[in-house]
Each structure stands twice: as C-alpha cells, then as structure tokens.
Design a protein around this motif. Structure first.
Motif, PDB file in Angstrom:
ATOM      1  N   VAL A 100      -2.111   1.534  -8.914  1.00  0.00           N
ATOM      2  CA  VAL A 100      -2.414   1.576  -7.571  1.00  0.00           C
ATOM      3  C   VAL A 100      -3.488  -0.165  -7.377  1.00  0.00           C
ATOM      4  CG1 VAL A 100      -4.678   3.172  -8.672  1.00  0.00           C
ATOM      5  CG2 VAL A 100      -3.891   2.938  -6.298  1.00  0.00           C
ATOM      6  N   GLU A 101      -3.686  -0.510  -8.238  1.00  0.00           N
ATOM      7  CA  GLU A 101      -4.863  -1.307  -8.235  1.00  0.00           C
ATOM      8  C   GLU A 101      -4.072  -2.440  -7.355  1.00  0.00           C
ATOM      9  OE1 GLU A 101      -3.924  -1.134 -12.766  1.00  0.00           O
ATOM     10  OE2 GLU A 101      -3.942   0.215 -11.141  1.00  0.00           O
ATOM     11  N   GLU A 102      -2.445  -2.799  -7.712  1.00  0.00           N
ATOM     12  CA  GLU A 102      -1.921  -4.417  -7.484  1.00  0.00           C
ATOM     13  C   GLU A 102      -1.183  -3.867  -6.388  1.00  0.00           C
ATOM     14  OE1 GLU A 102       0.198  -5.422 -10.882  1.00  0.00           O
ATOM     15  OE2 GLU A 102      -0.755  -5.366 -12.256  1.00  0.00           O
ATOM     16  N   LEU A 103      -0.803  -2.680  -5.020  1.00  0.00           N
ATOM     17  CA  LEU A 103      -0.952  -2.523  -4.465  1.00  0.00           C
ATOM     18  C   LEU A 103      -1.476  -2.791  -2.968  1.00  0.00           C
ATOM     19  CD1 LEU A 103       1.305  -0.445  -3.497  1.00  0.00           C
ATOM     20  CD2 LEU A 103       0.186   1.286  -2.436  1.00  0.00           C
ATOM     21  N   PRO A 105      -3.069  -3.438   0.327  1.00  0.00           N
ATOM     22  CA  PRO A 105      -3.223  -2.424   1.305  1.00  0.00           C
ATOM     23  C   PRO A 105      -2.341  -1.871   2.971  1.00  0.00           C
ATOM     24  CG  PRO A 105      -5.312  -3.178   0.786  1.00  0.00           C
ATOM     25  CD  PRO A 105      -4.265  -3.773   0.086  1.00  0.00           C
ATOM     26  N   ALA A 106      -1.727  -3.479   2.982  1.00  0.00           N
ATOM     27  CA  ALA A 106      -0.824  -3.984   3.868  1.00  0.00           C
ATOM     28  C   ALA A 106       0.829  -2.754   3.564  1.00  0.00           C
ATOM     29  CB  ALA A 106      -0.436  -4.779   4.155  1.00  0.00           C
ATOM     30  N   ASP A 107       0.612  -3.128   2.083  1.00  0.00           N
ATOM     31  CA  ASP A 107       2.080  -1.755   2.109  1.00  0.00           C
ATOM     32  C   ASP A 107       1.917  -0.858   2.384  1.00  0.00           C
ATOM     33  OD1 ASP A 107       3.872  -4.002   1.545  1.00  0.00           O
ATOM     34  OD2 ASP A 107       3.267  -4.339  -0.501  1.00  0.00           O
ATOM     35  N   TRP A 108       0.118  -0.237   1.705  1.00  0.00           N
ATOM     36  CA  TRP A 108      -0.256   1.161   1.778  1.00  0.00           C
ATOM     37  C   TRP A 108      -0.067   1.473   3.106  1.00  0.00           C
ATOM     38  CZ3 TRP A 108      -1.888   5.422  -1.728  1.00  0.00           C
ATOM     39  CH2 TRP A 108      -2.640   6.539  -0.393  1.00  0.00           C
ATOM     40  N   ASP A 109      -0.342   0.875   4.441  1.00  0.00           N
ATOM     41  CA  ASP A 109      -0.404   0.646   5.395  1.00  0.00           C
ATOM     42  C   ASP A 109       1.309   1.382   6.410  1.00  0.00           C
ATOM     43  OD1 ASP A 109      -2.777   0.810   5.763  1.00  0.00           O
ATOM     44  OD2 ASP A 109      -3.137  -0.940   6.495  1.00  0.00           O
ATOM     45  N   ARG A 110       2.246   0.760   5.522  1.00  0.00           N
ATOM     46  CA  ARG A 110       3.123   0.752   6.131  1.00  0.00           C
ATOM     47  C   ARG A 110       4.113   1.760   5.718  1.00  0.00           C
ATOM     48  NH1 ARG A 110       6.797  -2.068   9.350  1.00  0.00           N
ATOM     49  NH2 ARG A 110       8.648  -2.122   8.825  1.00  0.00           N
ATOM     50  N   ILE A 111       3.629   2.069   4.472  1.00  0.00           N
ATOM     51  CA  ILE A 111       4.427   3.055   3.784  1.00  0.00           C
ATOM     52  C   ILE A 111       3.864   3.959   4.783  1.00  0.00           C
ATOM     53  CG2 ILE A 111       5.261   4.208   1.727  1.00  0.00           C
ATOM     54  CD1 ILE A 111       4.850   1.905   0.623  1.00  0.00           C
ATOM     55  N   ARG A 112       2.790   4.333   4.506  1.00  0.00           N
ATOM     56  CA  ARG A 112       2.957   5.936   5.700  1.00  0.00           C
ATOM     57  C   ARG A 112       2.790   5.865   7.199  1.00  0.00           C
ATOM     58  NH1 ARG A 112      -2.697   4.286   6.612  1.00  0.00           N
ATOM     59  NH2 ARG A 112      -1.216   4.047   8.900  1.00  0.00           N
ATOM     60  N   LEU A 147       6.546  17.441  -4.211  1.00  0.00           N
ATOM     61  CA  LEU A 147       6.472  18.147  -4.422  1.00  0.00           C
ATOM     62  C   LEU A 147       5.348  17.835  -5.869  1.00  0.00           C
ATOM     63  CD1 LEU A 147       9.383  19.816  -3.541  1.00  0.00           C
ATOM     64  CD2 LEU A 147       6.984  20.681  -3.266  1.00  0.00           C
ATOM     65  N   ARG A 148       6.117  16.935  -6.518  1.00  0.00           N
ATOM     66  CA  ARG A 148       5.492  15.818  -8.256  1.00  0.00           C
ATOM     67  C   ARG A 148       4.883  14.469  -7.684  1.00  0.00           C
ATOM     68  NH1 ARG A 148       5.950  21.163  -8.082  1.00  0.00           N
ATOM     69  NH2 ARG A 148       7.756  21.660 -10.106  1.00  0.00           N
ATOM     70  N   ALA A 149       4.707  14.229  -8.673  1.00  0.00           N
ATOM     71  CA  ALA A 149       4.070  12.804  -8.769  1.00  0.00           C
ATOM     72  C   ALA A 149       4.423  12.246  -9.649  1.00  0.00           C
ATOM     73  CB  ALA A 149       2.276  12.573  -8.437  1.00  0.00           C
ATOM     74  N   SER A 150       4.661  10.538  -9.665  1.00  0.00           N
ATOM     75  CA  SER A 150       5.025  10.076 -10.636  1.00  0.00           C
ATOM     76  C   SER A 150       4.186   8.777  -9.713  1.00  0.00           C
ATOM     77  CB  SER A 150       6.668   8.795 -10.462  1.00  0.00           C
ATOM     78  OG  SER A 150       7.732  10.217 -10.594  1.00  0.00           O
ATOM     79  N   PRO A 151       4.091   7.716 -11.436  1.00  0.00           N
ATOM     80  CA  PRO A 151       3.502   6.957 -11.353  1.00  0.00           C
ATOM     81  C   PRO A 151       3.779   5.594 -10.424  1.00  0.00           C
ATOM     82  CG  PRO A 151       4.174   7.443 -13.959  1.00  0.00           C
ATOM     83  CD  PRO A 151       4.422   8.159 -12.929  1.00  0.00           C
ATOM     84  N   PHE A 152       2.696   4.566 -10.361  1.00  0.00           N
ATOM     85  CA  PHE A 152       3.143   3.455  -9.415  1.00  0.00           C
ATOM     86  C   PHE A 152       3.767   3.834  -8.061  1.00  0.00           C
ATOM     87  CE2 PHE A 152       4.074   2.498 -14.387  1.00  0.00           C
ATOM     88  CZ  PHE A 152       2.951   1.843 -14.382  1.00  0.00           C
ATOM     89  N   LYS A 153       3.684   5.203  -7.637  1.00  0.00           N
ATOM     90  CA  LYS A 153       4.287   5.057  -6.771  1.00  0.00           C
ATOM     91  C   LYS A 153       3.087   5.618  -5.262  1.00  0.00           C
ATOM     92  CE  LYS A 153       9.136   5.527  -7.799  1.00  0.00           C
ATOM     93  NZ  LYS A 153      10.173   6.640  -7.695  1.00  0.00           N
ATOM     94  N   SER A 154       2.328   5.580  -5.236  1.00  0.00           N
ATOM     95  CA  SER A 154       1.193   6.226  -4.985  1.00  0.00           C
ATOM     96  C   SER A 154       1.086   5.625  -3.225  1.00  0.00           C
ATOM     97  CB  SER A 154      -0.579   5.116  -5.182  1.00  0.00           C
ATOM     98  OG  SER A 154      -0.347   3.606  -4.840  1.00  0.00           O
ATOM     99  N   ALA A 155       1.218   5.325  -2.569  1.00  0.00           N
ATOM    100  CA  ALA A 155       1.768   5.529  -0.955  1.00  0.00           C
ATOM    101  C   ALA A 155       2.709   6.191  -1.259  1.00  0.00           C
ATOM    102  CB  ALA A 155       2.092   4.132  -0.489  1.00  0.00           C
TER     103      ALA A 155
END
Length: 261
Positions: A100-103, A105-112, A147-155
């Motif tokens: 998450v600290e390396e993601l 913000p532009a990638d977060w915005d586009r995925i969302r 329904l579940r979470a996995s690491p490195f896939k926050s967005a």
C-alpha cells in the motif's frame, strides 16, 4: 427491440470473463453491446466472432470507463442503438499488485474508477428504463476479494468490497420494480488479467511464475483449479432467467471453495 429480443450490455467484454459472457448472451439470442477502450478496428474480428454465435445484433461501443461522462454515456448509446437495455453486466476491471505504501495514488484512482465508480454510473443510467418496463437484470462481476482480503491488493480489495455493497443497496431499491441486482464473486479465473497478476506477484514475492500459480494464486482455492470464464458466463445467463427472479442482493461465490474456509 426486435421480435422480443432482449438487449444486454457487457462492459470490458473483448477478453476474459466479459468476452465469455458476451459470447453466451449472443448464443442465447440477445442483442449484445460489447465494450472496451480499444479502437474499433482492433476489436473488429472479436466482435464479428461473437456475432457469429447467434442471430441477434452485436455492436461495439468504445468507452473509457475511468471517465464518468463516458461511463454514463455508454448506456445512453446502447439504448439509442437497441431501443432498450434489459441486462447490464458490469465486468470491467483493472488490477495493480503493490504494497500500500508503494501504490501510486493514480493507480488507486484508476482502479476505483473502473471497478466501482463505473458500475455506479452505468447502473444510474440503466435502472430507470428497466424499472419503467418492470423487468431488468443487473450483474456486477465482483471477486472473492469482495468477500476476503489479500495483501498487496488494497485498491482492488477495497473496490470489490464496494461493488458488493453497491449491489446490495441497489437490490433493495429495485426489489419491487422487477429488477434483480446480484454480484458474482469469482476466485482465480484464468484470464489475461490473472496472467498479468502472476507476473506482478512473481516480482513482489521473488518467486518463479510457476511457483506463484501453485503457492500463491491457487493456494486459497481448495479445488486447486482455476475457474473457467465459461463457468461465470453460465451463471450470468442463469441469473437472467425467470427461474432466478427471487435471487437479488446476493454475492454469489464461484471460487473453488475459497470463501468456504
């Protein structure tokens, strides 16, 4: 609508799960609206192959679903072409694997924007017509990660959880309007998106791609098998039938037993 033919829009439908759903609907006699951000010429053969599976009309609508105006306008363009929209499948999605600290913000915005916001915009545009006719089907392709979470896939995890929540809320609003709204939550399906994830996970974990498949990708799925896109398409087709009229607001897992644990 021609001779009772229903019209379906499948976003992100030139490859993977979306393509399989478009193929299944075409074979079932639907008019099918396919969508991607690719140029018309680049997908002409794919669209023609889908059209060859049935007798309905198949058209391609180019739109970048990261853009709210294009996402909303896509539904209007489909209705203008087919005269109505009976089935909406929100399938478009993108992925980025990173701590998450390396993601960026532009990638977060586009995925969302592509995975969640576009579903809001297309639903908002499609639901009034469905409700006015007293029949409609909205299917959101979420994920086991809804329904579940996995690491490195926050967005990705955050947006797919959002898709499930959106599904439930709209299902309640549409419950007396003849419109069902459901989410399909696949586990790992062998698609171009998953192939890209294998490469990203290999980089993040420092493993070979073969080990990523065995030890990371399929480790959560008790069947140790990838879900096939055709399985998702068959479930989508079932949800569009009259026998599924009482299924609404559901997040339906098709994940080899992942979420059973």
């Amino acid at each position: 609508m021609q001779n009772g033919t229903r019209a379906a829009l499948v976003t992100g439908s030139t490859s993977g799960i979306g393509l399989s759903i478009a193929q299944r609907f075409a074979a079932g006699g639907y008019d099918v609206a396919m969508n991607s951000f690719e140029a018309d010429a680049d997908v002409a053969e794919i669209v023609a192959a889908v059209a060859a599976r049935g007798n309905g009309r198949v058209r391609y609508f180019r739109a970048d679903l990261a853009d709210a105006v294009q996402a909303h306008g896509l539904v209007g363009a489909v209705i203008a072409e087919f005269g109505r929209l009976d089935v909406l499948v929100n399938n478009a999605g993108v992925q980025k694997v990173a701590p998450v600290e390396e993601l960026p913000p532009a990638d977060w915005d586009r995925i969302r924007a592509i995975s969640l916001d576009s579903a809001f915009h297309t639903i908002r545009a499609a639901l009034p017509g469905m409700a006015a006719r007293g029949w409609g089907r909205i299917i959101n392709i979420a994920s086991a990660h809804g329904l579940r979470a996995s690491p490195f896939k926050s967005a990705y995890v955050a947006t797919k959880h959002g898709v499930v929540g959106l599904t439930k809320a709209v299902a309640l609003e549409a419950a007396e309007k003849g419109v069902t709204v459901n989410a399909i939550c696949p586990g790992y399906v062998w698609t171009p998106l998953v192939a890209e994830q294998v490469r990203d996970q290999a980089r993040v974990h420092g493993l070979s791609e073969d080990r990523v498949v065995r030890e990371v990708m399929l480790a959560p799925q008790p069947t140790r098998q990838f879900v096939q896109p055709e399985e998702i398409a068959e479930l989508a087709a079932y949800l569009c039938g009259d026998a599924a009229r009482s299924i609404t607001g559901s997040a339906i897992s098709i994940d080899g037993g992942w979420t059973a644990k």
